[in-house]
Write an enzyme that holds these catalytic residues in place. Structure first.
Site, PDB file in Angstrom:
ATOM      1  N   TYR A  66      19.584  -6.405 -11.209  1.00  0.00           N
ATOM      2  CA  TYR A  66      19.948  -5.814  -9.924  1.00  0.00           C
ATOM      3  C   TYR A  66      21.275  -5.051  -9.998  1.00  0.00           C
ATOM      4  CZ  TYR A  66      15.939  -7.381  -7.360  1.00  0.00           C
ATOM      5  OH  TYR A  66      14.646  -7.519  -6.924  1.00  0.00           O
ATOM      6  N   VAL A 102      14.530   0.223  -0.696  1.00  0.00           N
ATOM      7  CA  VAL A 102      15.584  -0.803  -0.711  1.00  0.00           C
ATOM      8  C   VAL A 102      16.924  -0.230  -1.187  1.00  0.00           C
ATOM      9  CG1 VAL A 102      13.974  -2.722  -1.090  1.00  0.00           C
ATOM     10  CG2 VAL A 102      14.963  -1.562  -3.067  1.00  0.00           C
ATOM     11  N   HIS A 118      11.289  -4.017   3.251  1.00  0.00           N
ATOM     12  CA  HIS A 118      11.388  -4.696   1.953  1.00  0.00           C
ATOM     13  C   HIS A 118      12.815  -5.131   1.634  1.00  0.00           C
ATOM     14  CE1 HIS A 118       7.448  -2.503   0.615  1.00  0.00           C
ATOM     15  NE2 HIS A 118       7.216  -3.553   1.363  1.00  0.00           N
ATOM     16  N   CYS A 129      21.789 -21.502   2.531  1.00  0.00           N
ATOM     17  CA  CYS A 129      22.139 -21.475   3.953  1.00  0.00           C
ATOM     18  C   CYS A 129      21.833 -20.092   4.541  1.00  0.00           C
ATOM     19  CB  CYS A 129      23.594 -21.896   4.154  1.00  0.00           C
ATOM     20  SG  CYS A 129      24.825 -20.668   3.644  1.00  0.00           S
ATOM     21  N   THR A 186       5.420   8.601   1.501  1.00  0.00           N
ATOM     22  CA  THR A 186       4.808   7.330   1.156  1.00  0.00           C
ATOM     23  C   THR A 186       3.342   7.549   0.811  1.00  0.00           C
ATOM     24  OG1 THR A 186       4.124   5.150   1.958  1.00  0.00           O
ATOM     25  CG2 THR A 186       4.690   6.777   3.638  1.00  0.00           C
ATOM     26  N   ASN A 211       4.246  15.150   2.693  1.00  0.00           N
ATOM     27  CA  ASN A 211       4.110  14.603   1.341  1.00  0.00           C
ATOM     28  C   ASN A 211       3.866  15.742   0.362  1.00  0.00           C
ATOM     29  OD1 ASN A 211       3.192  12.873  -0.981  1.00  0.00           O
ATOM     30  ND2 ASN A 211       3.285  11.306   0.610  1.00  0.00           N
TER      31      ASN A 211
HETATM   32 ZN   LIG Z   1      25.264 -20.659   1.436  1.00  0.00          ZN
END
Ligand SMILES: [Zn+2]
Length: 240
Positions: A66, A102, A118, A129, A186, A211
């Site tokens: 990432y 994203v 997404h 949490c 898309t 497109n």
């Molecule tokens: Zn946490």
């Protein structure tokens, strides 16, 4: 040109215009597709990295992937299609932007009414949490939750996970309210996003598709404009 004029009419008469964007608009900003064919990471495929199991097994590896993606995307710029959609929001034409992307480029272009189905590579959430935070630069190592010290993860939807229900509730509300949906870049192949324009249509709305090629949606579209989003949207904007 006839199609362009028809599209302009559609937009000018819209009461509640929404947009749906996909990978095509990011591609025009040179955002890689990250399907595992990219140099350094070619021995992996996304299925080995973008799952809760992969993160549980090896959070270090998943975060490296990432971080690498964030670094590449940080070098990409929003293109004229992103900018036109942001302009349409600011002048009141566009009510909501639904995106499958994203990469956060819509936000960087200035859009604020965004529903990211997404998730977003630049948002973190805690694995334990409810803590969430937004990044301004690529992560380093495994970020830890300041509240509970658990691993933070990218707030993206991984394989095997369901789409965030709070976002989806808003999406469906928008789809039922919209009288026009502009569908940009898309392929209309991935569910559930593929069905979004059809929901608008079922509710009496209309579909404007932009497109580079025809898609499975094209036969249902009221207007299809062929071309790059970064060229077609600014052209439309000029006619408004
Ligand atoms: Zn946490």
């Amino acid at each position: 040109m006839k199609q362009f004029n028809a599209a302009t009419d559609l937009l000018q008469n819209a009461k509640h215009l929404i947009a749906l964007t996909g990978a095509g608009i990011s591609k025009e900003s040179n955002v890689p597709t990250f399907r595992g064919k990219d140099g350094l990471w070619k021995q992996y495929n996304a299925m080995d990295l973008a799952t809760p199991q992969a993160f549980h097994r090896n959070p270090q590896l998943v975060w490296e992937w990432y971080t690498w993606r964030q670094e590449l995307i940080a070098k990409c710029e929003p293109n004229p299609a992103h900018l036109t959609l942001a302009k349409w929001e600011h002048n009141g034409l566009l009510k909501t932007l639904i995106t499958q992307n994203v990469d956060g480029l819509h936000r960087r272009a200035g859009s604020t009414q965004i529903l990211e189905v997404h998730g977003n590579l630049w948002t973190l959430k805690c694995t334990k949490c409810t803590y969430q935070s937004r990044l301004s630069q690529p992560t380093q190592g495994i970020p830890l939750c300041p509240e509970c010290q658990s691993n933070l993860r990218p707030d993206v939807v991984w394989f095997g996970e369901s789409l965030p229900s709070s976002i989806m509730d808003q999406v469906f509300k928008e789809l039922q309210t919209a009288d026009i949906i502009v569908v940009v870049g898309t392929s209309a192949l991935v569910q559930p996003a593929a069905s979004f324009p059809l929901i608008v249509k079922q509710n009496g709305g209309q579909i404007l598709e932009v497109n580079v090629e025809t898609t499975p949606l094209t036969t249902s579209a009221d207007i299809h404009l062929t071309g790059k989003a970064g060229e077609v949207l600014p052209q439309l904007d000029k006619l408004l």
